[in-house]
Design a protein around this motif. Structure first.
Motif, PDB file in Angstrom:
ATOM      1  N   TYR A 176       0.829  -1.205   0.000  1.00 15.20           N
ATOM      2  CA  TYR A 176       0.000   0.000   0.000  1.00 15.20           C
ATOM      3  C   TYR A 176       0.864   1.256   0.000  1.00 15.20           C
ATOM      4  CZ  TYR A 176      -3.430   3.431   1.543  1.00 15.20           C
ATOM      5  OH  TYR A 176      -4.222   4.529   1.644  1.00 15.20           O
TER       6      TYR A 176
ATOM      7  N   GLY B 204      -7.572   7.572   0.738  1.00 14.02           N
ATOM      8  CA  GLY B 204      -7.125   6.214   1.027  1.00 14.02           C
ATOM      9  C   GLY B 204      -7.735   5.190   0.097  1.00 14.02           C
TER      10      GLY B 204
ATOM     11  N   LEU C 113       0.864   2.296  25.011  1.00 16.86           N
ATOM     12  CA  LEU C 113       1.322   3.254  24.008  1.00 16.86           C
ATOM     13  C   LEU C 113       1.876   4.520  24.677  1.00 16.86           C
ATOM     14  CD1 LEU C 113       1.538   3.612  21.036  1.00 16.86           C
ATOM     15  CD2 LEU C 113      -0.779   4.482  20.960  1.00 16.86           C
TER      16      LEU C 113
ATOM     17  N   ASP D 186      -1.032  -4.688  19.648  1.00 20.98           N
ATOM     18  CA  ASP D 186      -1.702  -3.459  19.220  1.00 20.98           C
ATOM     19  C   ASP D 186      -0.714  -2.332  18.956  1.00 20.98           C
ATOM     20  OD1 ASP D 186      -4.285  -4.408  19.182  1.00 20.98           O
ATOM     21  OD2 ASP D 186      -4.577  -4.069  21.328  1.00 20.98           O
TER      22      ASP D 186
ATOM     23  N   VAL E  33       1.167  -2.849  15.669  1.00 21.67           N
ATOM     24  CA  VAL E  33       0.394  -2.398  14.504  1.00 21.67           C
ATOM     25  C   VAL E  33       0.471  -0.876  14.393  1.00 21.67           C
ATOM     26  CG1 VAL E  33      -1.924  -2.219  13.538  1.00 21.67           C
ATOM     27  CG2 VAL E  33      -1.166  -4.367  14.544  1.00 21.67           C
ATOM     28  N   TRP E  34       0.274  -0.201  15.513  1.00 21.58           N
ATOM     29  CA  TRP E  34       0.303   1.265  15.512  1.00 21.58           C
ATOM     30  C   TRP E  34       1.659   1.783  15.021  1.00 21.58           C
ATOM     31  CZ3 TRP E  34       3.442   4.546  18.396  1.00 21.58           C
ATOM     32  CH2 TRP E  34       3.101   5.904  18.335  1.00 21.58           C
TER      33      TRP E  34
ATOM     34  N   GLY F  10       2.273   0.900  11.240  1.00 22.76           N
ATOM     35  CA  GLY F  10       1.342   1.526  10.317  1.00 22.76           C
ATOM     36  C   GLY F  10       1.357   3.037  10.418  1.00 22.76           C
ATOM     37  N   VAL F  11       0.919   3.545  11.542  1.00 21.38           N
ATOM     38  CA  VAL F  11       0.743   4.988  11.683  1.00 21.38           C
ATOM     39  C   VAL F  11       2.089   5.706  11.695  1.00 21.38           C
ATOM     40  CG1 VAL F  11      -0.208   6.785  13.142  1.00 21.38           C
ATOM     41  CG2 VAL F  11      -1.429   4.631  12.893  1.00 21.38           C
TER      42      VAL F  11
ATOM     43  N   GLN G 285       4.335   4.321   8.449  1.00 22.33           N
ATOM     44  CA  GLN G 285       3.574   4.389   7.197  1.00 22.33           C
ATOM     45  C   GLN G 285       3.704   3.114   6.370  1.00 22.33           C
ATOM     46  OE1 GLN G 285       2.076   7.764   5.886  1.00 22.33           O
ATOM     47  NE2 GLN G 285       1.934   7.796   8.091  1.00 22.33           N
TER      48      GLN G 285
ATOM     49  N   PHE H 167       1.726   0.596   5.790  1.00 20.86           N
ATOM     50  CA  PHE H 167       0.343   0.232   6.072  1.00 20.86           C
ATOM     51  C   PHE H 167       0.042  -1.232   5.787  1.00 20.86           C
ATOM     52  CE2 PHE H 167       0.025   4.832   5.699  1.00 20.86           C
ATOM     53  CZ  PHE H 167      -0.752   5.123   6.794  1.00 20.86           C
TER      54      PHE H 167
ATOM     55  N   ALA I 291       1.485  -3.415   8.574  1.00 24.46           N
ATOM     56  CA  ALA I 291       0.775  -3.257   9.839  1.00 24.46           C
ATOM     57  C   ALA I 291      -0.619  -3.871   9.746  1.00 24.46           C
ATOM     58  CB  ALA I 291       0.675  -1.778  10.213  1.00 24.46           C
ATOM     59  N   ALA I 292      -1.285  -3.653   8.599  1.00 23.49           N
ATOM     60  CA  ALA I 292      -2.634  -4.216   8.445  1.00 23.49           C
ATOM     61  C   ALA I 292      -2.579  -5.734   8.490  1.00 23.49           C
ATOM     62  CB  ALA I 292      -3.260  -3.743   7.141  1.00 23.49           C
TER      63      ALA I 292
END
Lengths: 312, 344
Positions: free
Chosen positions: B79, B87, B280, B295, B298-299, B302-303, B306, B308, B311-312
């Motif tokens: 992605y 998105g 976090l 969790d 993933v954060w 992904g966030v 970047q 994605f 992480a997804a």
């Protein structure tokens, strides 16, 4: 008859006093009572003591804080200067206003949607009832995941908008189930007679069901309000503009990263204000509404939770 | 006669559950046996107000709980968020990579570290956190003075309503490098001590924070179970010569057993989710080695990075395993004769 007359004039019992013990129950032992009291007192102290320190330090002058070498335990030389500075404009004032507004608007929105939905689902014989309920219930078992949700909110153009703090987490299915359980417990004769008198569903909800559900409405309102007030993660994800940040996010910067709030740095450097007092004052501002409101709703908690649990 | 007065069928007056006999009648076979009795169109018209009322909630759930599920296809893509501002458009134009992201995850030691931490934290919370509300509830329940009960409950419930930011800030004031504990140690000539940044004790710190915040709140459900125990049982047990402890063992604990079993089962079903916000917030202080859970993994990927698709993919693995665990746990709850998350 005579038994009633013979009774000595009863002194109203103190509300702290124990109710009369049934005859079969043993008299509590002194050690048992003391032990119980001690454990309970320690548990409560463990919760109250840190809060006490935070409140006292936030109210202490710079001199008192320096004397104590940091956090203050015994209050003396109290002053409101930290609060005055924080609330006289600037970053923290703005964040507080934002948090209050988001909480008010968000809670009103969540409650409206949830109450409507709960009432709509409270008639188990209506069309599609089962299908609708399953659609909601299923979301308790899975979550779509952080990344797709993030991409969706971005695609909807909610980034850098307060809607991103409200819409994605606007309703909680659990809360709706609690409300629905309560609504279903309301006597059907009542709503039926209103229907015969010509009231529609909205009118029945507003004039009959909701006034009878004040306890559970109070509990759920508190749950939603606390949710909005405490939220920081959505803001950190979806807001880029520092000026839009709510109070919790400002608190992260202040307390965790030890940054002085914008506008107050000068006052702290010149020694008028203790940085520690400022941090503590922000914490007090974050905990105050919750600590003040939740005890009022407390006596309804069990009722609210129970109805949800039993009838959900 | 307007359509709203079409009876919602014979059952309507009997659904309050005050009369079990009537309820059985209503939900029994006759209803499904006569699907054509009132046509769908008439029923739709009749219930249109109720349907309208559920609509806003339904739309929110569909949009924010169901639509994102489709977004999980980025787990099979490389992605690229920079293709477009939108998105969805980016998803349409990103290249497919098959299961490459999943292969990367399996080979990533950081992922397995997150798995280990998640499970360790889950077991710690199960052992150190789970029994506490039960003990507290037994204690509060044995207090007979109503005022003392109400007051201590009010205090014990309080931290549940604090945000994680606040709870962690409070802990920092107690145990941080500049906190009360360090302050006292230094005043008495010892070295200060910073528990908040110590990776070795981090998992215990997390558990302690959970206990402080939610152990008091957890007693509600047990108190409710205890309140529903008939006093006759205690009296009968006392008549038979059971002392205080035997009554607790033979009356109180059996009353709590279903609730304990249910909560335990549900907790196990939720094993892969441990304190996302809480961890976090403290991730930077102790470093990902000790603090990363699924969790936050993933954060972070992904966030923050970047990445994605990667992480997804991790989120999807977690989500699928979690769903399986929750469904299994619910099944076990049903098998034990409990209601599970919902009643059928």
């Amino acid at each position: 008859m005579s038994a009633v007359v013979d009774k000595p004039p009863a002194r109203p019992p103190s509300r702290w006093a124990a109710p009369p013990r049934p005859v079969w129950e043993e008299k509590p032992r002194a050690t048992g009572l003391a032990g119980k009291g001690l454990v309970l007192a320690l548990a409560c102290l463990g919760i109250l003591f840190p809060l006490w320190i935070v409140v006292v330090t936030s109210l202490s002058s710079r001199r008192a804080i320096d004397e104590a070498g940091g956090l203050v335990m015994v209050p003396h030389d109290l002053t409101f200067v930290a609060y005055r500075e924080l609330l006289s404009g600037g970053q923290v004032t703005r964040a507080t206003v934002i948090s209050v507004l988001v909480t008010l608007v968000g809670t009103a929105f969540s409650m409206t949607v949830s109450v409507l939905c709960a009432y709509g689902l409270s008639r188990t014989t209506s069309v599609g009832h089962r299908w609708l309920l399953m659609t909601l219930l299923a979301t308790m078992f899975f979550s779509a995941g952080l990344i797709p949700t993030y991409l969706l909110v971005q695609s909807l153009g909610l980034t850098d908008s307060y809607l991103a703090l409200i819409l994605p987490s606007a309703i909680s299915v659990f809360n709706i189930l609690v409300l629905r359980g309560f609504f279903m417990g309301i006597s059907q004769e009542l709503t039926d007679s209103a229907r015969i008198d010509g009231a529609g569903d909205f009118r029945i909800l507003w004039q009959i069901v909701m006034p009878l559900s004040r306890a559970v409405l109070a509990v759920i309102t508190l749950f939603y309000a606390v949710g909005y007030w405490s939220a920081w993660f959505n803001a950190s994800l979806y807001l880029n503009d520092q000026d839009m940040m709510p109070l919790q996010n400002v608190m992260i910067q202040l307390v965790q990263k030890q940054e002085a709030p914008v506008g107050l740095g000068q006052a702290i450097k010149t020694g008028e204000l203790s940085g520690l007092a400022v941090q503590m004052a922000v914490m007090v501002m974050a905990l105050l509404p919750v600590a003040v409101l939740s005890p009022f709703v407390q006596r309804h908690f069990r009722k609210g939770m129970l109805t949800g649990a039993v009838k959900g | 006669m307007s359509h709203s007065t079409v009876p919602r069928d014979r059952a309507e007056a009997d659904t309050t559950g005050t009369n079990p006999q009537a309820r059985d009648d209503a939900t029994g076979p006759p209803r499904t046996d006569r699907p054509g009795r009132v046509s769908l169109r008439v029923r739709l018209r009749r219930d249109r107000v109720l349907l309208l009322m559920t609509l806003p909630a339904l739309l929110l759930v569909l949009l924010f709980n169901y639509v994102p599920i489709l977004g999980n296809i980025v787990a099979f893509q490389d992605y690229d968020p920079y293709i477009s501002d939108n998105g969805v458009v980016s998803i349409l134009h990103s290249p497919w990579v098959g299961v490459e992201n999943f292969q990367r995850i399996v080979a990533d030691s950081a992922f397995w570290n997150a798995v280990t931490n998640t499970l360790l934290l889950f077991f710690l919370q199960l052992v150190l956190f789970f029994p506490l509300p039960i003990l507290l509830a037994l204690l509060i329940n044995s207090v007979v003075r109503p005022r003392v009960r109400a007051l201590s409950q009010a205090i014990l419930y309080l931290p549940h309503f604090f945000s994680w930011v606040l709870v962690i800030a409070v802990f920092q004031q107690l145990f941080g490098g500049a906190g009360i504990l360090s302050q006292l140690l230094r005043q008495h000539g010892y070295d200060g001590l910073d528990i908040m940044t110590d990776p070795d004790t981090f998992k215990f710190l997390i558990t302690a924070q959970s206990v402080w915040k939610d152990a008091g709140w957890g007693i509600i459900v047990f108190l409710a179970a205890l309140a529903s125990v008939s006093p006759d049982l205690y009296e009968a047990a006392a008549m038979d010569g059971a002392g205080r402890w035997r009554r607790m063992w033979h009356v109180t604990l059996p009353a709590l057993r279903p609730v304990i079993a249910l909560l335990l089962v549900l907790r196990v079903g939720d094993a892969l989710t441990v304190g996302f916000e809480q961890i976090l917030l403290q991730r930077d202080a102790v470093g990902p080695g000790a603090s990363e859970v699924l969790d936050t993994f993933v954060w972070w990927n992904g966030v923050r990075n970047q990445d994605f698709g990667y992480a997804a993919a991790a989120g999807l693995v977690k989500g699928v395993v979690s769903l399986g665990l929750v469904l299994a746990a619910n099944k076990v709850a049903h098998l034990m004769g409990e209601q599970g998350v919902y009643k059928k």
